[in-house]
Design an enzyme around this catalytic site. Structure first.
Site, PDB file in Angstrom:
ATOM      1  N   GLU A  82      39.802  54.120  35.517  1.00 44.34           N
ATOM      2  CA  GLU A  82      38.734  54.202  34.521  1.00 44.34           C
ATOM      3  C   GLU A  82      39.051  53.328  33.301  1.00 44.34           C
ATOM      4  OE1 GLU A  82      36.086  58.040  34.514  1.00 44.34           O
ATOM      5  OE2 GLU A  82      37.461  58.207  32.843  1.00 44.34           O
ATOM      6  N   HIS A 124      53.386  58.321  58.244  1.00 45.05           N
ATOM      7  CA  HIS A 124      52.795  58.437  59.584  1.00 45.05           C
ATOM      8  C   HIS A 124      51.286  58.240  59.533  1.00 45.05           C
ATOM      9  CE1 HIS A 124      56.659  59.935  61.149  1.00 45.05           C
ATOM     10  NE2 HIS A 124      56.783  60.348  59.890  1.00 45.05           N
ATOM     11  N   LYS A 137      25.411  59.241  35.462  1.00 46.24           N
ATOM     12  CA  LYS A 137      25.195  60.454  34.658  1.00 46.24           C
ATOM     13  C   LYS A 137      23.731  60.568  34.264  1.00 46.24           C
ATOM     14  CE  LYS A 137      29.367  61.487  32.007  1.00 46.24           C
ATOM     15  NZ  LYS A 137      29.956  61.435  30.689  1.00 46.24           N
TER      16      LYS A 137
HETATM   17  O1  PA5 Z   1      38.537  59.968  30.403  1.00 49.44           O
HETATM   18  C1  PA5 Z   1      37.406  60.325  30.100  1.00 49.44           C
HETATM   19  O2  PA5 Z   1      36.931  60.126  28.973  1.00 49.44           O
HETATM   20  C2  PA5 Z   1      36.548  61.051  31.106  1.00 49.44           C
HETATM   21  O3  PA5 Z   1      37.148  61.129  32.348  1.00 49.44           O
HETATM   22  C3  PA5 Z   1      36.268  62.469  30.633  1.00 49.44           C
HETATM   23  O4  PA5 Z   1      37.484  63.174  30.481  1.00 49.44           O
HETATM   24  C4  PA5 Z   1      35.356  63.223  31.601  1.00 49.44           C
HETATM   25  O5  PA5 Z   1      34.174  62.498  31.807  1.00 49.44           O
HETATM   26  C5  PA5 Z   1      35.007  64.592  31.060  1.00 49.44           C
HETATM   27  O6  PA5 Z   1      34.414  64.503  29.803  1.00 49.44           O
HETATM   28  P1  PA5 Z   1      34.288  65.738  28.852  1.00 49.44           P
HETATM   29  O7  PA5 Z   1      35.638  66.171  28.443  1.00 49.44           O
HETATM   30  O8  PA5 Z   1      33.470  65.254  27.700  1.00 49.44           O
HETATM   31  O9  PA5 Z   1      33.583  66.829  29.611  1.00 49.44           O
END
Ligand code: PA5
Length: 446
Positions: A278, A307, A421
């Site tokens: 990410e 394996h 989203k």
């Molecule tokens: O790293 C990030 O920002 C994302 O992976 C968030 O942690 C994830 O989308 C969850 O978001 P939130 O904590 O606002 O629910």
């Protein structure tokens, strides 16, 4: 302290194609400016994770001390950065550190998974910790509503003592609920992004509840941060691993495999997968030019995946950099008994520790990869404890933002996640998404 063995990425003459130290040193200017920029970002307060080792944790330790001993399980409701660190720490330490209380993480919207968790726990003795920085994540909010409803019906007198809310200090509607609804609440610091937040309240509360020595974990992180402050890139584990991955990426090694030889560390590899994917998978550079960069992180488990995957890793496309995670000393171990001294095919195993076989197999895989000219490295945990885990977390967080600088991208955002989203909001009937709903119905008619 953990050790980073990089010889099969950098200097081992056994690998003819390995990058040489002189090549890394050619990038001295780039490393210098990445370091300067990180220092600037830290100073301006955008890289809050660096400072988490110094945070005051008394609000956590005092809260945990006061928890009614009837509560033996904590279920975390969260996703992504609000979940993966909790799993990684708990599963790394639950057996080797003999943790006393249980942590489960519900990080999906799968009804069967939720059913399984509810079947596993005793509602009477369970605390729920809803973790969401934004407070608006559909996955987490749906779980929050289902569970809160359940608690309200079963425990009308004290349901709010059974749910904890961890969210932004000020922003988001969940903060209002936390402050007015009588819930215990914790904070996701504003300047710490979700996937960098494991050493904040996000990961510390469930860890402290389980019995993890969170002070030791932060000390490990602080000591690693010190090591990663070394200006000499060849002696700075986060910078060195970052630049080597960057240089291998340039050679088309677009996959980063993390392969723990330890079931306990399998979820650490999952945490790393999110951090690396990410943060670095980006379409645009900082100047807005299309670059489509990133390195796909993959997790594999030693020896199990010898394996399953190793055939591909040694003979398939040479497009991977492999990271082993090794544990040197296990607190729980077994000696293989000499049940068949007459059978040479298996009697060689007799008298050996299971951990000895495990680590011999890891070294065997390393040798096989080197022979096939596949770059690989090894992060060595002398043992699985909170200190070493904190150090590993900090190393990878620094490595990630440093590599982001080398790639000239923003490692802290995730614009590519937004489209999906928004489409979900539209599909689920959220107000204000009519235009997207129409677009989706046109798309579905194609
Ligand atoms: O790293 C990030 O920002 C994302 O992976 C968030 O942690 C994830 O989308 C969850 O978001 P939130 O904590 O606002 O629910």
């Amino acid at each position: 302290m953990i050790r980073f063995d990089h010889r099969n990425l950098l200097s081992n003459p056994y690998l003819k194609t390995a990058i040489r130290p002189s090549r890394v040193l050619d990038y001295a200017d780039k490393v210098y400016s990445a370091r300067e920029e990180l220092a600037k970002d830290r100073h301006s307060g955008t890289l809050g994770f660096y400072d988490l080792p110094e945070q005051d944790i008394s609000h956590i330790t005092e809260f945990v001390q006061k928890i009614d001993p009837q509560f033996q399980t904590m279920v975390v409701l969260g996703i992504g950065g609000s979940a993966l660190g909790n799993k990684a720490i708990y599963n790394a330490l639950k057996t080797e550190a003999e943790l006393k209380r249980k942590v489960l993480v519900y990080d999906n919207v799968d009804p069967v998974f939720l059913h399984e968790i509810l079947a596993e726990i005793n509602l009477e003795t369970t605390l729920f910790n809803v973790i969401t920085k934004s407070g608006g994540t559909a996955e987490t909010m749906s779980a929050y509503m289902i569970l809160l409803d359940l608690l309200m019906r079963k425990f009308p007198q004290d349901y709010n003592k059974r749910m904890i809310i961890t969210t932004d200090k000020e922003k988001g509607f969940l903060r209002k609920i936390a402050d007015t609804g009588g819930y215990a609440s914790f904070t996701v610091p504003g300047n710490v992004g979700g996937r960098f937040s494991v050493l904040s309240d996000v990961g510390l509360l469930s860890s402290a509840f389980a019995g993890v020595d969170i002070a030791a974990m932060l000390k490990g992180a602080a000591d690693m941060r010190e090591l990663c402050n070394n200006k000499d890139v060849l002696r700075n584990p986060a910078y060195l691993n970052g630049i080597l991955h960057f240089l291998y990426m340039r050679e088309g090694k677009n996959i980063s495999v993390m392969m723990p030889y330890s079931n306990s560390l399998y979820d650490f590899a999952d945490w790393y997968r999110q951090l690396w994917a990410e943060s670095l998978g980006k379409r645009f550079d900082l100047k807005g030019r299309e670059i489509f960069v990133g390195q796909t992180p993959v997790k594999a488990l030693g020896t199990t995946d010898q394996h399953s995957q190793i055939q591909l890793y040694t003979e398939g496309p040479n497009d991977k950099v492999l990271t082993f995670l090794t544990v040197e000393r296990f607190h729980h171990d077994y000696i293989i008994p000499d049940l068949h001294p007459e059978l040479e095919d298996i009697s060689y195993l007799a008298g050996k520790k299971l951990s000895e076989l495990l680590n011999a197999e890891r070294l065997g895989t390393e040798i096989a990869l080197c022979k096939a000219e596949r770059p690989n490295c090894n992060l060595i945990f002398p043992e699985l404890n909170a200190y070493n885990l904190g150090a590993a977390i900090m190393m990878y967080e620094i490595q990630t933002v440093f590599t982001g600088k080398l790639l000239n991208i923003n490692p802290l955002d995730q614009p590519g996640v937004e489209t999906g989203k928004i489409a979900t909001f539209a599909l689920m009937g959220k107000k204000g998404y009519d235009k997207e709903r129409e677009e989706i119905s046109r798309f579905n008619k194609q």
